[in-house]
Design a protein around this motif. Sequence first.
Motif, PDB file in Angstrom:
ATOM      1  N   THR A 270     -10.012  -5.333  -3.055  1.00 55.84           N
ATOM      2  CA  THR A 270     -10.087  -3.880  -3.221  1.00 55.84           C
ATOM      3  C   THR A 270      -9.475  -3.162  -2.021  1.00 55.84           C
ATOM      4  O   THR A 270      -8.644  -2.260  -2.164  1.00 55.84           O
ATOM      5  N   VAL A 271      -9.891  -3.591  -0.833  1.00 51.99           N
ATOM      6  CA  VAL A 271      -9.400  -2.951   0.386  1.00 51.99           C
ATOM      7  C   VAL A 271      -7.904  -3.226   0.565  1.00 51.99           C
ATOM      8  O   VAL A 271      -7.137  -2.344   0.951  1.00 51.99           O
TER       9      VAL A 271
ATOM     10  N   ILE B 124      -6.415  -4.684   8.044  1.00 52.58           N
ATOM     11  CA  ILE B 124      -7.705  -5.201   7.574  1.00 52.58           C
ATOM     12  C   ILE B 124      -8.002  -6.472   8.367  1.00 52.58           C
ATOM     13  O   ILE B 124      -7.114  -7.314   8.544  1.00 52.58           O
ATOM     14  N   ILE B 125      -9.239  -6.582   8.838  1.00 57.95           N
ATOM     15  CA  ILE B 125      -9.687  -7.813   9.494  1.00 57.95           C
ATOM     16  C   ILE B 125     -10.670  -8.500   8.549  1.00 57.95           C
ATOM     17  O   ILE B 125     -11.631  -7.884   8.087  1.00 57.95           O
TER      18      ILE B 125
ATOM     19  N   GLU C 147     -13.491  -5.303   8.945  1.00 58.36           N
ATOM     20  CA  GLU C 147     -13.102  -4.003   9.487  1.00 58.36           C
ATOM     21  C   GLU C 147     -11.808  -3.510   8.852  1.00 58.36           C
ATOM     22  O   GLU C 147     -10.955  -4.319   8.478  1.00 58.36           O
ATOM     23  N   GLU C 148     -11.685  -2.188   8.762  1.00 55.77           N
ATOM     24  CA  GLU C 148     -10.442  -1.581   8.284  1.00 55.77           C
ATOM     25  C   GLU C 148      -9.921  -0.660   9.374  1.00 55.77           C
ATOM     26  O   GLU C 148     -10.704   0.034  10.014  1.00 55.77           O
ATOM     27  N   GLY C 149      -8.616  -0.675   9.564  1.00 55.88           N
ATOM     28  CA  GLY C 149      -8.014   0.201  10.567  1.00 55.88           C
ATOM     29  C   GLY C 149      -7.490   1.464   9.923  1.00 55.88           C
ATOM     30  O   GLY C 149      -6.829   1.414   8.886  1.00 55.88           O
TER      31      GLY C 149
ATOM     32  N   TYR D 286      -0.778  -0.701  16.857  1.00 60.69           N
ATOM     33  CA  TYR D 286      -0.802  -2.160  16.804  1.00 60.69           C
ATOM     34  C   TYR D 286      -1.677  -2.738  17.925  1.00 60.69           C
ATOM     35  O   TYR D 286      -2.338  -3.747  17.746  1.00 60.69           O
ATOM     36  N   GLU D 287      -1.665  -2.069  19.076  1.00 58.68           N
ATOM     37  CA  GLU D 287      -2.491  -2.529  20.205  1.00 58.68           C
ATOM     38  C   GLU D 287      -3.967  -2.569  19.802  1.00 58.68           C
ATOM     39  O   GLU D 287      -4.703  -3.455  20.227  1.00 58.68           O
ATOM     40  N   GLU D 288      -4.395  -1.579  19.029  1.00 56.07           N
ATOM     41  CA  GLU D 288      -5.792  -1.560  18.571  1.00 56.07           C
ATOM     42  C   GLU D 288      -6.070  -2.779  17.687  1.00 56.07           C
ATOM     43  O   GLU D 288      -7.091  -3.451  17.831  1.00 56.07           O
TER      44      GLU D 288
END
Length: 145
Positions: free
Chosen positions: A19-20, A33-34, A48-50, A56-58
């Motif tokens: 879904t994500v 997405i992690i 987690e979703e960004g 990109y550093e985050e």
Amino acid sequence: GTSFQKMASGVGVSDDCMTVFNNLKLKHNIQYIIYKMNDKMTEINVLEEGAKNAPYEEFLTKLPEDSCRYAVYDVEFTDPKTGGQRNKIVFYHWAPDSCKVREKMIYASSKDELKKRLVGVATEVQGSDQGDVELNAVIERVNRV
């Protein structure tokens, strides 16, 4: 009852994972997405979703030094041939050297269970340290696809 070890390929993939991913792919409202296994190593979940346009550093800070992850990042880059902006969805298999051997094995053998459900991934990057996943290396790889 008897307890038994599920074979690694028997790892489940939660519906959220797709879904994500589809939100990232179709709505472009998520940057990355992690994904992480649950503690019992029986199911892959969204950790987690960004936010859109998250740097990109985050994203890189979400890849721990001692634990495996799967991830997806919507990479935007300039096409060297046309000079136009392009997007490619990159799948990451993150397996740092200091990660536990069993965890590494389960992540390695279960990767395709997740990846085959994420339709639209352009390329895969396997990383064990930050150098493997730095943006320039990833874009170079995407440009070869």
